[in-house]
Design a protein around this motif. Structure first.
Motif, PDB file in Angstrom:
ATOM      1  N   GLU A   1       0.848  -1.191   0.000  1.00 32.64           N
ATOM      2  CA  GLU A   1       0.000   0.000   0.000  1.00 32.64           C
ATOM      3  C   GLU A   1       0.890   1.249   0.000  1.00 32.64           C
ATOM      4  N   PRO A   2       0.634   2.219  -0.892  1.00 28.81           N
ATOM      5  CA  PRO A   2       1.505   3.407  -0.967  1.00 28.81           C
ATOM      6  C   PRO A   2       1.689   4.116   0.371  1.00 28.81           C
ATOM      7  N   SER A   3       0.643   4.185   1.161  1.00 31.00           N
ATOM      8  CA  SER A   3       0.742   4.906   2.433  1.00 31.00           C
ATOM      9  C   SER A   3       1.604   4.180   3.460  1.00 31.00           C
ATOM     10  N   TRP A   4       1.829   2.880   3.252  1.00 32.26           N
ATOM     11  CA  TRP A   4       2.642   2.069   4.163  1.00 32.26           C
ATOM     12  C   TRP A   4       4.043   1.799   3.616  1.00 32.26           C
ATOM     13  N   ARG A   5       4.357   2.309   2.453  1.00 31.50           N
ATOM     14  CA  ARG A   5       5.598   1.918   1.765  1.00 31.50           C
ATOM     15  C   ARG A   5       6.844   2.186   2.617  1.00 31.50           C
TER      16      ARG A   5
END
Length: 333
Positions: free
Chosen positions: A69-73
């Motif tokens: 997930e981009p927000s967790w990268r």
């Protein structure tokens, strides 16, 4: 980096622990100048010496693709990079977010990492594993092109020494020395003894034994963006088994080749190259298609950043930060 820097790194790729006196004789400069140049490169994170399991290792190697997930990268990279099972971590394009080089002692450990631990890492959406069945070429085999043939031959002769039949077994009492070498592969016995507060004679004997066996392998790494080959690309391919040996021999002649591995699965061959430019990638792909008509390229993956390489944490520009997460193979078992 200056040409003199690249020449020194090339020399240490061939003979990682060559003495400064011998290296100076081959490169035509003073030992003091070489030692100073290496220290500057090392402190800047532009080149470093790393240690990994030697030729007798029976570790399992796999390449794991992750979608995140981009927000967790950022958090996922930080967490995974500090796991000793993930020897290398790359941020990639084209359908993948991260590619891990995983080195573990057995298949149970691989299953635990890929089936249990990675899927429960916050932000990880998908895990796909390619298990290596044979490593034909690795990063330690790749070379810069800064030395002439005579210089390369002289350094190969310096690096050649008899190996003990003791194999890859490392006694438990040696692990503190191994860990010091993992942080700086050119440390000598006296420096290690001072750092550990141990008897110099004992450390000298342990270092000599480690160097005389296949227990450890040393390799000189370089920040790729500072070389002539800043583009990193991995290809997945399918090759008929009857053509595999010929394909491996042919691909091994490519000076850009960093990694060549047989894998289990639909794509049975994976190879990674360092290229000069995007146009150079097209030239190499065209050459491979012309020379190896039986090889079917199924996918290519471009590396955008390397965040960890063989245990060393790297910054956003691919430079060594000086922080090492010891791989599982270098930890006591």
């Amino acid at each position: 980096m200056a040409e003199e820097d690249l020449a020194l790194i090339h020399a240490l790729q061939i003979a990682p622990r060559v003495s400064w006196a011998e290296a100076a004789r081959v490169l035509g400069c003073s030992p003091t100048a070489l030692a100073g140049r290496w220290e500057r490169l090392r402190r800047a994170g532009l080149a470093w010496l790393t240690v990994h399991s030697g030729e007798q290792s029976h570790d399992v190697v796999a390449f794991v693709d992750l979608r995140v997930e981009p927000s967790w990268r950022t958090e996922a990279i930080e967490r995974i990079a500090r796991d000793p099972r993930a020897a290398s971590v790359e941020e990639t394009a084209d359908g993948r977010d991260l590619v891990l080089t995983v080195i573990v002692p057995d298949y149970d450990s691989l299953a635990a990492f890929t089936l249990d631990d990675l899927p429960t890492t916050p932000g990880v959406r998908a895990v796909n594993t390619h298990v290596a069945t044979k490593v034909h070429r690795q990063g330690a085999d790749w070379r810069l092109d800064s030395l002439d043939p005579d210089q390369q031959a002289a350094l190969r002769e310096s690096a050649r020494h008899a190996k003990s039949p003791a194999g890859g077994h490392i006694p438990n009492s040696y692990w503190p020395v191994v860990q010091r070498l993992a942080h700086d592969g050119r440390q000598n016995a006296a420096e290690i003894a001072r750092a550990l507060g141990r008897d110099p004679a004992t450390v000298r004997r342990q270092v000599a034994r480690l160097l005389a066996t296949d227990a450890l392998a040393f390799r000189c790494e370089v920040a790729g963006l500072r070389t002539r080959w800043p583009i990193v690309c991995t290809w997945f391919a399918q090759v008929p088994m009857t053509e595999l040996d010929h394909t491996v021999r042919s691909l091994s002649t490519l000076p850009e080749l960093r990694l060549l591995v047989s894998t289990a699965g639909q794509s049975n061959l994976m190879f990674l190259l360092w290229a000069r430019s995007a146009g150079d990638l097209m030239r190499i792909e065209r050459l491979v298609n012309e020379k190896l008509p039986s090889l079917r390229l199924s996918e290519s993956v471009l590396t955008l950043r390397t965040r960890k390489r063989m245990g060393w944490l790297l910054d956003r520009h691919g430079r060594a930060t000086g922080e090492v997460v010891l791989p599982r193979s270098l930890l006591p078992r």
